[in-house]
Design an enzyme around this catalytic site. Structure first.
Site, PDB file in Angstrom:
ATOM      1  N   GLN A   1       9.896   7.094  -0.388  1.00  0.00           N
ATOM      2  CA  GLN A   1      10.385   6.095   0.562  1.00  0.00           C
ATOM      3  C   GLN A   1      11.039   6.827   1.733  1.00  0.00           C
ATOM      4  O   GLN A   1      11.851   7.729   1.530  1.00  0.00           O
ATOM      5  CB  GLN A   1      11.425   5.178  -0.102  1.00  0.00           C
ATOM      6  CG  GLN A   1      10.899   4.350  -1.242  1.00  0.00           C
ATOM      7  CD  GLN A   1      10.116   3.115  -0.780  1.00  0.00           C
ATOM      8  OE1 GLN A   1       9.574   3.075   0.320  1.00  0.00           O
ATOM      9  NE2 GLN A   1      10.041   2.133  -1.646  1.00  0.00           N
TER      10      GLN A   1
ATOM     11  N   ARG B   1      13.433   2.665  -8.698  1.00  0.00           N
ATOM     12  CA  ARG B   1      13.851   3.923  -9.320  1.00  0.00           C
ATOM     13  C   ARG B   1      15.358   4.126  -9.449  1.00  0.00           C
ATOM     14  O   ARG B   1      15.801   4.677 -10.472  1.00  0.00           O
ATOM     15  CB  ARG B   1      13.192   5.098  -8.583  1.00  0.00           C
ATOM     16  CG  ARG B   1      11.715   5.226  -8.927  1.00  0.00           C
ATOM     17  CD  ARG B   1      10.961   6.082  -7.960  1.00  0.00           C
ATOM     18  NE  ARG B   1      10.769   5.419  -6.679  1.00  0.00           N
ATOM     19  CZ  ARG B   1      10.036   5.924  -5.690  1.00  0.00           C
ATOM     20  NH1 ARG B   1       9.464   7.107  -5.833  1.00  0.00           N
ATOM     21  NH2 ARG B   1       9.870   5.244  -4.573  1.00  0.00           N
TER      22      ARG B   1
ATOM     23  N   THR C   1       7.476   0.826   3.532  1.00  0.00           N
ATOM     24  CA  THR C   1       8.719   1.580   3.756  1.00  0.00           C
ATOM     25  C   THR C   1       8.540   3.085   3.505  1.00  0.00           C
ATOM     26  O   THR C   1       9.458   3.861   3.734  1.00  0.00           O
ATOM     27  CB  THR C   1       9.845   1.027   2.857  1.00  0.00           C
ATOM     28  OG1 THR C   1       9.305   0.695   1.583  1.00  0.00           O
ATOM     29  CG2 THR C   1      10.465  -0.198   3.458  1.00  0.00           C
TER      30      THR C   1
ATOM     31  N   ASP D   1       4.045  -8.652  -7.041  1.00  0.00           N
ATOM     32  CA  ASP D   1       3.851  -7.830  -5.831  1.00  0.00           C
ATOM     33  C   ASP D   1       2.464  -7.197  -5.859  1.00  0.00           C
ATOM     34  O   ASP D   1       2.314  -6.008  -6.111  1.00  0.00           O
ATOM     35  CB  ASP D   1       4.964  -6.766  -5.799  1.00  0.00           C
ATOM     36  CG  ASP D   1       4.932  -5.923  -4.534  1.00  0.00           C
ATOM     37  OD1 ASP D   1       4.292  -6.326  -3.551  1.00  0.00           O
ATOM     38  OD2 ASP D   1       5.565  -4.847  -4.534  1.00  0.00           O
TER      39      ASP D   1
ATOM     40  N   ASP E   1      -7.772  -8.724   1.452  1.00  0.00           N
ATOM     41  CA  ASP E   1      -9.223  -8.817   1.264  1.00  0.00           C
ATOM     42  C   ASP E   1      -9.728  -9.898   2.219  1.00  0.00           C
ATOM     43  O   ASP E   1      -8.943 -10.420   3.018  1.00  0.00           O
ATOM     44  CB  ASP E   1      -9.527  -9.146  -0.209  1.00  0.00           C
ATOM     45  CG  ASP E   1     -10.869  -8.606  -0.668  1.00  0.00           C
ATOM     46  OD1 ASP E   1     -11.857  -8.725   0.091  1.00  0.00           O
ATOM     47  OD2 ASP E   1     -10.944  -8.072  -1.790  1.00  0.00           O
ATOM     48  N   ILE E   2     -10.979 -10.257   2.115  1.00  0.00           N
ATOM     49  CA  ILE E   2     -11.470 -11.333   2.974  1.00  0.00           C
ATOM     50  C   ILE E   2     -10.769 -12.633   2.578  1.00  0.00           C
ATOM     51  O   ILE E   2     -10.318 -12.791   1.426  1.00  0.00           O
ATOM     52  CB  ILE E   2     -13.011 -11.481   2.893  1.00  0.00           C
ATOM     53  CG1 ILE E   2     -13.458 -11.760   1.453  1.00  0.00           C
ATOM     54  CG2 ILE E   2     -13.703 -10.249   3.460  1.00  0.00           C
ATOM     55  CD1 ILE E   2     -14.928 -12.168   1.338  1.00  0.00           C
ATOM     56  N   PRO E   3     -10.654 -13.582   3.522  1.00  0.00           N
ATOM     57  CA  PRO E   3      -9.869 -14.788   3.242  1.00  0.00           C
ATOM     58  C   PRO E   3     -10.266 -15.526   1.967  1.00  0.00           C
ATOM     59  O   PRO E   3      -9.401 -15.939   1.183  1.00  0.00           O
ATOM     60  CB  PRO E   3     -10.083 -15.645   4.495  1.00  0.00           C
ATOM     61  CG  PRO E   3     -10.314 -14.643   5.589  1.00  0.00           C
ATOM     62  CD  PRO E   3     -11.085 -13.520   4.942  1.00  0.00           C
TER      63      PRO E   3
ATOM     64  N   LYS F   1      10.401  -8.069 -10.430  1.00  0.00           N
ATOM     65  CA  LYS F   1       9.175  -7.806  -9.667  1.00  0.00           C
ATOM     66  C   LYS F   1       8.159  -7.065 -10.528  1.00  0.00           C
ATOM     67  O   LYS F   1       8.453  -5.992 -11.068  1.00  0.00           O
ATOM     68  CB  LYS F   1       9.491  -6.975  -8.417  1.00  0.00           C
ATOM     69  CG  LYS F   1       8.258  -6.762  -7.539  1.00  0.00           C
ATOM     70  CD  LYS F   1       8.597  -6.064  -6.239  1.00  0.00           C
ATOM     71  CE  LYS F   1       8.525  -4.566  -6.314  1.00  0.00           C
ATOM     72  NZ  LYS F   1       7.171  -4.008  -6.461  1.00  0.00           N
TER      73      LYS F   1
ATOM     74  N   LYS G   1       0.307  -7.354  -3.250  1.00  0.00           N
ATOM     75  CA  LYS G   1      -0.078  -6.958  -1.882  1.00  0.00           C
ATOM     76  C   LYS G   1      -1.554  -7.258  -1.616  1.00  0.00           C
ATOM     77  O   LYS G   1      -2.348  -6.376  -1.307  1.00  0.00           O
ATOM     78  CB  LYS G   1       0.229  -5.475  -1.636  1.00  0.00           C
ATOM     79  CG  LYS G   1       1.706  -5.156  -1.725  1.00  0.00           C
ATOM     80  CD  LYS G   1       2.015  -3.759  -1.240  1.00  0.00           C
ATOM     81  CE  LYS G   1       3.477  -3.435  -1.346  1.00  0.00           C
ATOM     82  NZ  LYS G   1       3.967  -3.295  -2.733  1.00  0.00           N
TER      83      LYS G   1
HETATM   84  O1  C5P Z   1      11.576   2.796  -6.688  1.00  0.00           O
HETATM   85  P1  C5P Z   1      11.797   2.055  -5.412  1.00  0.00           P
HETATM   86  O2  C5P Z   1      13.190   1.465  -5.308  1.00  0.00           O
HETATM   87  O3  C5P Z   1      11.399   2.849  -4.204  1.00  0.00           O
HETATM   88  O4  C5P Z   1      10.815   0.817  -5.540  1.00  0.00           O
HETATM   89  C1  C5P Z   1      10.441   0.026  -4.455  1.00  0.00           C
HETATM   90  C2  C5P Z   1       9.470  -1.009  -4.925  1.00  0.00           C
HETATM   91  O5  C5P Z   1       9.148  -1.848  -3.828  1.00  0.00           O
HETATM   92  C3  C5P Z   1       8.158  -0.491  -5.475  1.00  0.00           C
HETATM   93  O6  C5P Z   1       7.793  -1.330  -6.563  1.00  0.00           O
HETATM   94  C4  C5P Z   1       7.173  -0.668  -4.338  1.00  0.00           C
HETATM   95  O7  C5P Z   1       5.873  -0.926  -4.795  1.00  0.00           O
HETATM   96  C5  C5P Z   1       7.739  -1.889  -3.638  1.00  0.00           C
HETATM   97  N1  C5P Z   1       7.450  -2.027  -2.208  1.00  0.00           N
HETATM   98  C6  C5P Z   1       7.762  -1.067  -1.287  1.00  0.00           C
HETATM   99  N2  C5P Z   1       7.451  -1.226   0.031  1.00  0.00           N
HETATM  100  C7  C5P Z   1       6.866  -2.339   0.459  1.00  0.00           C
HETATM  101  C8  C5P Z   1       6.596  -3.362  -0.457  1.00  0.00           C
HETATM  102  C9  C5P Z   1       6.903  -3.168  -1.801  1.00  0.00           C
HETATM  103  O8  C5P Z   1       8.348  -0.040  -1.651  1.00  0.00           O
HETATM  104  N3  C5P Z   1       6.614  -2.523   1.737  1.00  0.00           N
END
Ligand code: C5P
Length: 238
Positions: free
Chosen positions: A187, A208, A116, A60, A65-67, A33, A62
């Site tokens: 998180q 991490r 999350t 990733d 923005d506008i369509p 990712k 994310k």
């Molecule tokens: O370090 P960690 O295991 O928390 O990494 C989670 C990864 O998932 C990060 O790259 C974060 O940007 C991504 N992510 C997230 N929550 C989301 C979507 C993606 O933590 N809803």
């Protein structure tokens, strides 16, 4: 069938660091990712370079923005040859439809529901008057209705969500933790590898716990072993 359900989050600031981490862990993960930190620092060449390891790439970004803008961005994403890209489901139906149209048939558009890092207590602070689970369900319905092929949510919500859509969607869950705590963890809705597999996730996004381990490859191998054992225990072959 990938050898591992782990999607390694390459949350590092340079291509050199990403290559080192990805190469060390590649035998134990099923997808790489690339997030906004790395993509902004190094640009599209990071995709080209990491693809040489032979694993699918999840970009990733994310998108939100506008369509029209999202459609054009998604088209550029497709040109990079990645397998998966994220959009925010809260961008709405038209935005997600535009993303899917731009991404074309070869890129799976996955909709992020509620980050999350957020809890029930955070919801009203961003103007949402319902708990996380209800918001995830609402956005998951919207994403499914818009044609998104996958959802990002915490494992805690997965049982309900996967019960609604079954195998029709790809489930991607960040916030996965091993036995060691992550320092200054932002998180909030976290879960262990085996619990996530039991709940029905397809891809465990792990950053991490692997990146910051003394030996990232050993950490990836250990987490993958737990994941594969859980798959054998909890999943009946499709
Ligand atoms: O370090 P960690 O295991 O928390 O990494 C989670 C990864 O998932 C990060 O790259 C974060 O940007 C991504 N992510 C997230 N929550 C989301 C979507 C993606 O933590 N809803």
């Amino acid at each position: 069938m990938p050898t591992s359900p782990i999607c390694l989050a390459l949350d590092v600031p340079s291509l050199a660091a990403a290559k080192e981490l990805a190469a060390a862990c590649a035998p134990h993960v099923g997808m790489l990712k690339i997030g906004i930190e790395l993509f902004v620092a190094e640009g599209p060449r990071v995709v080209t370079e990491l693809k040489t390891l032979g694993l699918p790439i999840f970009l990733d970004l994310k998108l939100f923005d506008i369509p029209t803008t999202v459609q054009r961005a998604a088209k550029s994403v497709a040109g990079l040859g990645v397998s998966m890209v994220t959009v925010h489901a809260s961008g709405g139906r038209e935005m997600m439809e535009a993303a899917i149209e731009g991404a074309g048939p070869d890129v799976t558009v996955v909709a992020v529901t509620v980050l999350t890092s957020m809890t029930d207590g955070d919801m009203h602070r961003v103007g949402i008057d319902r708990p996380v689970i209800q918001q995830v369900r609402k956005l998951a319905d919207l994403a499914k209705g818009s044609g998104a092929k996958g959802l990002v949510c915490a494992t805690a919500e997965l049982q309900q969500i996967s019960g609604l859509f079954g195998h029709a969607m790809v489930y991607v869950t960040p916030g996965i933790r091993g036995d060691e705590p992550v320092s200054d963890d932002d998180q909030k809705r976290t879960m262990k590898v085996d619990e996530a597999i039991k709940a029905g996730t397809d891809w465990l996004v792990i950053g991490r716990p692997i990146r910051d381990a003394k030996n990232p490859a050993a950490s990836a191998a250990a987490m993958n072993a737990v994941a594969l054992a859980a798959i054998a225990k909890y999943r009946t072959p499709k």
